[in-house]
Each structure stands twice: as C-alpha cells, then as structure tokens.
Write a protein that holds these residues in place. Sequence first.
Motif, PDB file in Angstrom:
ATOM      1  N   ILE A 152      -4.621  58.224  85.923  1.00  0.00           N
ATOM      2  CA  ILE A 152      -4.493  56.806  85.758  1.00  0.00           C
ATOM      3  C   ILE A 152      -3.245  56.713  84.586  1.00  0.00           C
ATOM      4  O   ILE A 152      -1.806  55.640  84.612  1.00  0.00           O
ATOM      5  CB  ILE A 152      -4.739  55.755  86.198  1.00  0.00           C
ATOM      6  CG1 ILE A 152      -6.047  55.644  87.489  1.00  0.00           C
ATOM      7  CG2 ILE A 152      -4.745  53.813  85.375  1.00  0.00           C
ATOM      8  CD1 ILE A 152      -6.964  54.561  87.924  1.00  0.00           C
ATOM      9  N   GLU A 153      -4.143  57.312  83.576  1.00  0.00           N
ATOM     10  CA  GLU A 153      -3.193  56.852  82.644  1.00  0.00           C
ATOM     11  C   GLU A 153      -1.940  57.205  82.462  1.00  0.00           C
ATOM     12  O   GLU A 153      -0.792  57.148  82.168  1.00  0.00           O
ATOM     13  CB  GLU A 153      -4.281  57.391  80.801  1.00  0.00           C
ATOM     14  CG  GLU A 153      -3.175  57.599  79.822  1.00  0.00           C
ATOM     15  CD  GLU A 153      -4.455  57.734  78.589  1.00  0.00           C
ATOM     16  OE1 GLU A 153      -5.487  57.852  78.759  1.00  0.00           O
ATOM     17  OE2 GLU A 153      -4.227  56.848  77.335  1.00  0.00           O
ATOM     18  N   ARG A 154      -2.084  59.128  83.000  1.00  0.00           N
ATOM     19  CA  ARG A 154      -0.929  60.133  82.574  1.00  0.00           C
ATOM     20  C   ARG A 154       0.534  59.831  83.382  1.00  0.00           C
ATOM     21  O   ARG A 154       1.631  59.498  83.219  1.00  0.00           O
ATOM     22  CB  ARG A 154      -1.290  61.129  82.948  1.00  0.00           C
ATOM     23  CG  ARG A 154      -1.490  61.883  81.400  1.00  0.00           C
ATOM     24  CD  ARG A 154      -1.510  63.380  81.889  1.00  0.00           C
ATOM     25  NE  ARG A 154      -3.242  63.282  82.850  1.00  0.00           N
ATOM     26  CZ  ARG A 154      -3.145  64.600  84.203  1.00  0.00           C
ATOM     27  NH1 ARG A 154      -1.866  64.699  84.743  1.00  0.00           N
ATOM     28  NH2 ARG A 154      -4.052  64.153  85.149  1.00  0.00           N
ATOM     29  N   TYR A 155      -0.050  58.827  85.039  1.00  0.00           N
ATOM     30  CA  TYR A 155       1.064  58.156  85.982  1.00  0.00           C
ATOM     31  C   TYR A 155       1.590  57.367  85.351  1.00  0.00           C
ATOM     32  O   TYR A 155       2.418  57.228  85.469  1.00  0.00           O
ATOM     33  CB  TYR A 155       1.191  58.680  86.945  1.00  0.00           C
ATOM     34  CG  TYR A 155       0.676  60.689  87.214  1.00  0.00           C
ATOM     35  CD1 TYR A 155       2.168  61.116  87.274  1.00  0.00           C
ATOM     36  CD2 TYR A 155      -0.392  61.251  87.533  1.00  0.00           C
ATOM     37  CE1 TYR A 155       1.685  62.543  87.024  1.00  0.00           C
ATOM     38  CE2 TYR A 155      -0.904  62.386  87.552  1.00  0.00           C
ATOM     39  CZ  TYR A 155       0.504  63.615  87.731  1.00  0.00           C
ATOM     40  OH  TYR A 155       0.638  64.483  87.500  1.00  0.00           O
ATOM     41  N   ARG A 156       0.709  56.521  84.579  1.00  0.00           N
ATOM     42  CA  ARG A 156       1.138  54.616  84.744  1.00  0.00           C
ATOM     43  C   ARG A 156       0.649  54.217  85.624  1.00  0.00           C
ATOM     44  O   ARG A 156       1.806  53.288  86.394  1.00  0.00           O
ATOM     45  CB  ARG A 156       2.336  54.518  84.126  1.00  0.00           C
ATOM     46  CG  ARG A 156       2.874  55.156  82.466  1.00  0.00           C
ATOM     47  CD  ARG A 156       1.197  54.813  81.145  1.00  0.00           C
ATOM     48  NE  ARG A 156       2.130  53.507  80.923  1.00  0.00           N
ATOM     49  CZ  ARG A 156       1.109  52.658  80.752  1.00  0.00           C
ATOM     50  NH1 ARG A 156      -0.545  53.241  80.296  1.00  0.00           N
ATOM     51  NH2 ARG A 156       1.188  50.884  80.593  1.00  0.00           N
ATOM     52  N   VAL A 157      -0.157  54.503  86.515  1.00  0.00           N
ATOM     53  CA  VAL A 157      -0.717  54.286  87.919  1.00  0.00           C
ATOM     54  C   VAL A 157      -1.146  52.567  87.624  1.00  0.00           C
ATOM     55  O   VAL A 157      -1.370  52.117  87.152  1.00  0.00           O
ATOM     56  CB  VAL A 157      -2.082  54.652  88.308  1.00  0.00           C
ATOM     57  CG1 VAL A 157      -2.124  54.166  90.001  1.00  0.00           C
ATOM     58  CG2 VAL A 157      -1.466  56.112  89.108  1.00  0.00           C
ATOM     59  N   THR A 158       0.013  51.874  88.957  1.00  0.00           N
ATOM     60  CA  THR A 158      -0.386  50.505  89.244  1.00  0.00           C
ATOM     61  C   THR A 158      -1.044  49.397  90.044  1.00  0.00           C
ATOM     62  O   THR A 158      -1.173  48.840  89.873  1.00  0.00           O
ATOM     63  CB  THR A 158       1.303  49.456  89.388  1.00  0.00           C
ATOM     64  OG1 THR A 158       2.123  50.012  90.189  1.00  0.00           O
ATOM     65  CG2 THR A 158       2.698  49.901  88.084  1.00  0.00           C
ATOM     66  N   VAL A 159      -1.662  50.590  91.191  1.00  0.00           N
ATOM     67  CA  VAL A 159      -2.047  49.874  92.303  1.00  0.00           C
ATOM     68  C   VAL A 159      -3.079  52.158  92.701  1.00  0.00           C
ATOM     69  O   VAL A 159      -3.055  52.530  92.655  1.00  0.00           O
ATOM     70  CB  VAL A 159      -0.960  49.782  93.666  1.00  0.00           C
ATOM     71  CG1 VAL A 159      -2.244  49.471  94.411  1.00  0.00           C
ATOM     72  CG2 VAL A 159      -0.400  48.829  93.304  1.00  0.00           C
ATOM     73  N   LEU A 160      -4.267  50.862  92.278  1.00  0.00           N
ATOM     74  CA  LEU A 160      -5.172  51.661  92.607  1.00  0.00           C
ATOM     75  C   LEU A 160      -6.555  51.126  93.897  1.00  0.00           C
ATOM     76  O   LEU A 160      -6.603  50.518  93.854  1.00  0.00           O
ATOM     77  CB  LEU A 160      -6.998  51.518  92.055  1.00  0.00           C
ATOM     78  CG  LEU A 160      -7.695  52.841  91.778  1.00  0.00           C
ATOM     79  CD1 LEU A 160      -7.476  54.438  92.646  1.00  0.00           C
ATOM     80  CD2 LEU A 160      -8.544  52.656  90.856  1.00  0.00           C
ATOM     81  N   TYR A 161      -6.424  51.911  94.527  1.00  0.00           N
ATOM     82  CA  TYR A 161      -7.355  51.471  96.542  1.00  0.00           C
ATOM     83  C   TYR A 161      -8.452  52.643  96.615  1.00  0.00           C
ATOM     84  O   TYR A 161      -7.831  53.517  96.798  1.00  0.00           O
ATOM     85  CB  TYR A 161      -5.896  52.089  97.071  1.00  0.00           C
ATOM     86  CG  TYR A 161      -6.734  51.295  98.862  1.00  0.00           C
ATOM     87  CD1 TYR A 161      -7.841  50.315  98.396  1.00  0.00           C
ATOM     88  CD2 TYR A 161      -5.694  51.665 100.615  1.00  0.00           C
ATOM     89  CE1 TYR A 161      -7.749  49.810  99.924  1.00  0.00           C
ATOM     90  CE2 TYR A 161      -6.065  51.001 101.087  1.00  0.00           C
ATOM     91  CZ  TYR A 161      -6.712  49.423 101.161  1.00  0.00           C
ATOM     92  OH  TYR A 161      -6.848  49.642 101.994  1.00  0.00           O
TER      93      TYR A 161
END
Length: 640
Positions: free
Chosen positions: A338-347
């Motif tokens: 999440i940190e590396r790709y700057r994820v905005t939504v997690l499901y």
Amino acid sequence: MHEARTFPPPAELAEQANARPDIYDRDPDEFWETEARNRLSWSTPFTALKEGAVPYVTWFTGGRLNACYNCVDRHVEAGIGDKVAFYWEGEPADDKRTITYADLQREVVRAANGFGSAGITRGTHVAVYMGMVPELVVTMLALARLGAPFTVVFGGFSPDSLAGRIDDMQCTHVITQDGSWRRGKVVDLKSNVDTAVAGCPSVTTTIVVRRTGNDVVMAEDRDLWWHDVIAGQSEDAASCPCAEMDSEDLLFVMYSSGTTGKPKGVMHTTAGYLLGTSTTHSYVFDIKPESVYWCAADIGWITGHSYIVFGPLVNATTSVMYEGTPDFPERDRWWDIIERYRVTVLYTAPTAVRTHMKWGTQYADKHDLSSLKVIGSVGEPINPEAWIWYRDTIGGGRTPVVDTWWQTETGMIMITPLPGISTLKPGAALRPFPGVTAEVLDEEGNAIAPGGAAGYLTLTSVWPSMLRGLYGDNERYEQVYWSRFPGRYLAGDGARVDADGDFWLMGRIDDVMNVSGHRLSTIEIESAIVDHPEVAEAAVTSRPDEVTGRAVVAYVTLKGDVEGDAAKASELRDHVAKVIGAIAKPANIVFTPELPKTRSGKIMRRLLKDVAENRTLGDTTTLADPTVVDEIQRRAAAMA
Ligand code: PRX
C-alpha cells in the motif's frame, strides 16, 4: 446490534463523491438503463431494459457487446493505453510487473490467437485452474474475447473438486500452470490437473503456464506449454476481433457450495454482469481516474471475478494484484504494498482484518498508509471490534469502511454503504445499493418493520447481474432461491433492519457456513468424511471462531465400535482436504459412538450446533435416545 457509534462521511470525500445523495431517489429501471448506456460500449444497442418474469428475467434485449472489448480494447482506442491496469506483485522478491492497458491488450490478443490455434472457439467450455498470475487475467479476457464460457476453479481445490466442475460443464480445455508460489513453497497445480483430467473424458487439451519451473509430466497428445501456444501469434488487435456476443450470452460459471453435496454452477451472462460489477465498483469505492485500487481476494472466488477483473477493468481502473499471502516474507507485506503504490482503496475480508488484528498494529505502524481513502469488507459479517480496528489502524481513523453484502449469485455488491453519503455504523451493511430493493421477512413471509426482529433476507426486485440459473439444473435454481417466498429471491442469510431502516447481516440460516470468508457446505463436508472407509456416519456443523468467523466442527462415528483418537482425527482432516480442498478441513472432530437422531432416524444437527457453540441444548424431546447428546457434550468438553 447494540453498537451505537456512527461515522458521518468525511467532508472532502462527500464533496466530490461519484454518488450524490439523490442517487437513492432514482427509479431502478431508469438508473440501470442510464448506467448501461453510459458505462458500457455496445456494438448493437439494446432495445429493451429487461424481459420476462422471475426467476427467468433477461436484460438488455437485443444488445450486443464483448466483455474483453469493454475491459481492454476501448480504453486503448480512447487513448489511455499507457494507463496502468495492474501493478502485479509476485511472491518471490523483485518478481514485479507493471502492465498497462496497451500491454494487456497485446497479451490478451496473443493468448486469444494461441487459444484459437489450440482449438478454443466461440462456445468452447474451458476450465481454468491457476494462481494469482497475470496470465490468469489474460486467460479470462482472451476467453471472453473469443466468446468461450469458462469456469475458474480456486487453486486450493482438490483434483476431485476440479474434476466435478470440469465434468459438470463438459469442458474440453483446461488452462493451468506448473505450480504457484505460496509462502516460499510450490503449490503443484499441474499434477492436480493430471489427476482430475484422468477421470474427465471431455478434456482434449490442457495449456500450461510455466511459473515455478517444477517438474511436470506433459502428456504428448494432450498438454501444451502456454509459451509454445502463443509463440509467433500476432498481438495486433485486428488479428483477433472481439466476438460479438448477445447481452445474455454466458460469460462464466462459478461453482459455489450450497445445501447439498454438489456445488452449484452459478451462471453469469455478459451485459448484466459487466454493468452490475462496474457500476457498484465505481460508486461503492468512489473510483476516480487516479485511484489505485486493491482487492486482496483470490480470482478463484466471485470477489476476484467481479472486483479484481471485470468491474475495475470496465472502469479503466489501476489495480494492484498480488501472488502469495499477507505474511510472507513478512507480516507487513500488505502495508508495504500500500505504501509503495500509494493505494487509495483496499477491499478485503473480515477474517483477514481479524488476522492482522491478532498479529498486532506494529506491522501497519511501520508504513505510511495515508494514501487510503476508502476501505472495504466482504464475505461475512464484520464484528464492530474488527471494524473499528480496521478504520483506526489501517484507515488512520479517517477512511470510511464499506461493509458490502453480496453473494456469488448476486454477482455484484447488493447492500452497502456509499462512502460519500452514508453515516456508517460498525457492523452494518446499511442500505440496498441504488436500483436494488430488499426486505426482511418472518416465517410467514410478512415484511418485518424497521426496528423489529431478525428474519429472512430477501431481494424483492431483479438486478442486472443476478444469476441466470444453475448450470444444467433449473429445478434446483427455482427451488433454492425462488420457492420459499414466491416472487422474491431468498438469500439464505438472516438479517435485521434497525429503526433507521439500516440492514445488519447476521450470517447464514441454512446448511452453508462461512469460514474465513469461504463458503462451505455442511453436507459436502459430511459426504467427504463418510467417504473415508472407516467412517460409519458424520454430521457437520460450525461454531464461532475469533479469526475465521466460523469454524467447522465434525461429529464422527467410526465403523465397528472403534474409538477415534488424535491420529484418526488428523487422518480424517487430510481426507477432507483430499476430497474437497484444505479450506474445508474441520477445526474440531468429536468422535462419538452415536449421533443424536429423531425417532425417524434424522440427525438432529440443531443440537450438535448447540454443543459446538457451547449453548444450552434446545428441545431434545424428539430424540430417540436423549443420552446420546449427553455423551457428545462430555466428549466435546473433554476436548476443549
Ligand atoms: O452469508 C453471506 C456472506 O457470504 C455469503 C456469500 O458467499 P459467497 O457466495 O462465497 O460470496 C462471498 C463474496 C461476495 C452470503 O450469503 N457475506 C458476504 N458478504 C457479507 C456476508 N455476510 C455479512 N456481511 C457481509 N458484508
């Protein structure tokens, strides 16, 4: 149900959310029709929204389209071919790929041409048994491009389970890989296919992706390497035009556990499924062109089909996809991604949230998760404690948690918050999605007023991505979903509507169990245990479990008055893994000289559930021999 905390939407999210509050006022037919015209590309537009009556409604009459075109080609034609479709993270360190929409198109076209050369054409039935590699997505899209219906079988299922599905659909082709990576070890997929296919005369050809490089046996007249199949094939879209499909053409079948021993082949068709998944994906996760979205499920389940593959790709979303597990090489794998790709939504699923919770906050704390805007949950009821932990620890106390209720059969999210509108309640899925209507009924079929008791969750109108039936079994389809309350779809879940009109899901009310968000059938596991030569009888139920939600408990009587022991229990567990798959292994096995039965010989599972849940026994007056349960209780207590 006594949870009283509420969380209004964050102002900045509310201001620019895809869903405006008046979305709930939309007329369902107008809503779906508008979405269908705006969101999908049709080669022939539909002439009517829907036709027929339940349980056989068809949608988008006369419309023609192709799923692969909607997921890939049109985005390239629209000039966003350079946009990333997938950031793929393999399990071995540095095994990463960035796949743009243009890359995806080239790979899909090449694969589709190769599949064509291997005999796959419009209407060919194909089974897919793979891990979380890009070739799996490419395979699904290439098959959709050719108009070949497929069934993806989760890689954790046994050869027997795979064979059952291949046989039911009479697949002629199987696409697989040598092995897949899991916690540094190779899960051997090809040898499972060999075992399965030995008993499936319909199969002429298998195509094998080389992934792990382990030794495999290739049958000369049947098995082809993927790299040979695609070698020299054109990757030019014009070389392999997308098959024009009817709205109602079968896209795929997903087998799911039901209340009998045989899994149900849930059928999804092209237009309605694409529309339902993409519309919900956009509104429920508030997807923007710049979103980096991650559904951490496996594509072998419906969640992966709808929310890793079809929904996000129709919406031209950038997604993360990963191979492996959350704890390998370290327990911070997800948070690092999440940190590396700057994820905005997690499901993800509540069972995963509870597992992370058990490991502690230190893993998430090491990483910057501030990119997250919306986090979602699916698969089983989420308890308020896990909900709050998820929001606080992962969502930084900022992000809405969308608790989404749906099923393999519904294809799309059905009851859910909308993150820019809804005031959230931990543990509640809140409202039917726009264009969806639901009601909770009592035993007699009367609607229970808000604030009343729990009852049967039913869906009171049709929706585009609803199952079109069970493969080859109309009778079961009508009986399971539409007979208890005529005209309504029976979900099989208990639910309650609170005084504000918000829905709280309570879990299954039939012989289906949700273990780690996976759907298991009590009868299927019973049959697997009884299949062991030393077992006389078995009854399966479930009990609550802190991490997995429910856990499987089996009561087993061995043949010839033999007493079971720990070694026998472990042998039976392995037997279940062999017959169904490791996910179905019972957590507890209680050996008993007899099972509690009524005078007419019916096993009283209700009482076994009381024992498993450590509850006071319900009515025992109909038991043929009441001492049987006392003995079982004693044995269960001795094991605990
Ligand atoms: O019991 C409900 C539970 O999962 C069942 C559907 O399982 P499956 O077809 O495998 O699909 C899982 C992924 C959609 C439902 O009947 N379920 C799913 N989501 C929720 C849920 N129970 C409570 N809350 C949810 N959000």
